[in-house]
Design an enzyme around this catalytic site. Structure first.
Site, PDB file in Angstrom:
ATOM      1  N   LYS A   1     -14.193  -7.882  -6.622  1.00 50.13           N
ATOM      2  CA  LYS A   1     -14.486  -7.962  -5.192  1.00 50.13           C
ATOM      3  C   LYS A   1     -15.990  -8.139  -5.026  1.00 50.13           C
ATOM      4  CE  LYS A   1     -10.738  -4.884  -3.631  1.00 50.13           C
ATOM      5  NZ  LYS A   1     -10.438  -3.567  -3.016  1.00 50.13           N
TER       6      LYS A   1
ATOM      7  N   LYS B   1       0.844  -1.187   0.000  1.00 51.64           N
ATOM      8  CA  LYS B   1       0.000   0.000   0.000  1.00 51.64           C
ATOM      9  C   LYS B   1       0.886   1.246   0.000  1.00 51.64           C
ATOM     10  CE  LYS B   1      -4.213  -1.797   0.433  1.00 51.64           C
ATOM     11  NZ  LYS B   1      -5.317  -1.520  -0.514  1.00 51.64           N
TER      12      LYS B   1
END
Length: 328
Positions: free
Chosen positions: A246, A150
């Site tokens: 997702k 990230k």
């Protein structure tokens, strides 16, 4: 069919803060659906996502709005018309899959005509920190198969270089969560390719990624926030190489399976991703894992305590628990 539906909100503490470009979280905020019929109970979990205007209250309210239809026997296909894509539909859809499998005495894989992936490798995530903090965490992951990093706008190349020095072998995903612009992407993509980054996930905001039409990135680009359902695929062509599926974006496994089939037919490579939730949210997504190039289902790794019967994740390899949690 006489059904009963229960909707509830739950909070699960994380082992440590999870830091991405949008902020830091210390808890997994989830919603759970249980649908019972004929002595069987189907369950589903979803994660309301504030970035998409969702909260636990709004998701529960959406669920309550279709209670009559659910308890009256609506099908998963009916649900696609009754509700928009999102967390509320996801939990209900997954609960209906689970209930259907239990009532039929079959697995969800059999119902979906999908082959299980054998001990698939999930990405293990390194949240945003200092260069030294991220390198330290990378050293602990040097033997896993896939790392997800990230990032925000700060020290991009320095952080990736430090992580790669500590973990030279794993494949690597870099995920800025929409925090970059085209100028920063242009500046760093060559260095990221040299450092062996395998995929760059949604570097630009979803509403500003049209500039990718004329950009040729040296690292494969993946659409996350830009790809929710099958309807989004047309605008992604010539911009992205990979789509991140997702269940909380597609609104459940039913639409996710359709998205995967259509994306692959159009030449996109596939990633299966997740929000931060328990194994009850991850297990349905594993139905999509076979054939996916990247899998990012490490939500349970972040839990201080997971559900009984949760997934077993060791060095990134995912195995079911001794007693199946969902879908069997």
């Amino acid at each position: 069919m006489n059904r009963q539906a229960v909707f509830r909100a739950e909070t699960w503490r994380l082992k440590e803060p999870f830091h991405i470009s949008r902020g830091v979280r210390t808890e997994a905020i989830v919603t759970v659906v249980e649908i019972s019929a004929a002595g069987h109970v189907g369950r589903g979990e979803s994660v309301p996502y504030a970035h998409y205007g969702e909260s636990q209250d709004s998701v529960i309210a959406q669920m309550q709005g279709v209670r009559k239809a659910i308890e009256g026997g609506c099908s998963r296909q009916d649900l696609l018309q009754l509700m928009p894509a999102g967390a509320a539909r996801n939990a209900i859809d997954c609960a209906l899959w689970d209930l259907e499998a239990k009532m039929a005495g079959r697995t969800v894989y059999e119902l979906a005509q999908a082959r299980p992936a054998l001990a698939p490798v999930t990405a293990l995530t390194i949240g945003i920190g200092t260069v030294g903090e991220m390198a330290f965490k990378a050293a602990m992951l040097r033997d896993c198969g896939l790392i997800k990093v990230k990032l925000n706008r700060h020290d991009v190349v320095e952080k990736v270089r430090a992580i790669r020095a500590e973990a030279p072998k794993p494949r690597m995903i870099v995920d800025p969560n929409e925090s970059w612009d085209i100028e920063l992407l242009s500046e760093v993509h060559g260095d990221l390719a040299t450092l062996g980054v395998d995929m760059l996930e949604q570097p630009l905001p979803a509403g500003a990624d049209q500039v990718l039409d004329d950009f040729r990135c040296m690292v494969a680009l993946c659409a996350d926030e830009s790809c929710h359902t099958t309807a989004d695929l047309t605008t992604l062509e010539n911009r992205y190489d990979i789509v991140n599926i997702k269940l909380d974006k597609t609104g459940g496994l039913t639409e996710a399976l359709a998205l995967k089939r259509t994306a692959e037919a159009r030449g996109f490579r596939v990633m299966v991703g997740c929000m931060i939730g328990t194994s009850l949210a991850m297990t349905p997504a594993l139905v999509l894992a076979n054939g996916a190039e990247f899998i990012d289902l490490d939500g349970p790794v972040w839990m201080e305590q997971d559900r009984v019967g949760g997934l077993l994740i060791e060095d990134g390899r995912i195995e079911p628990g001794p007693k199946p949690l969902w879908g069997q």
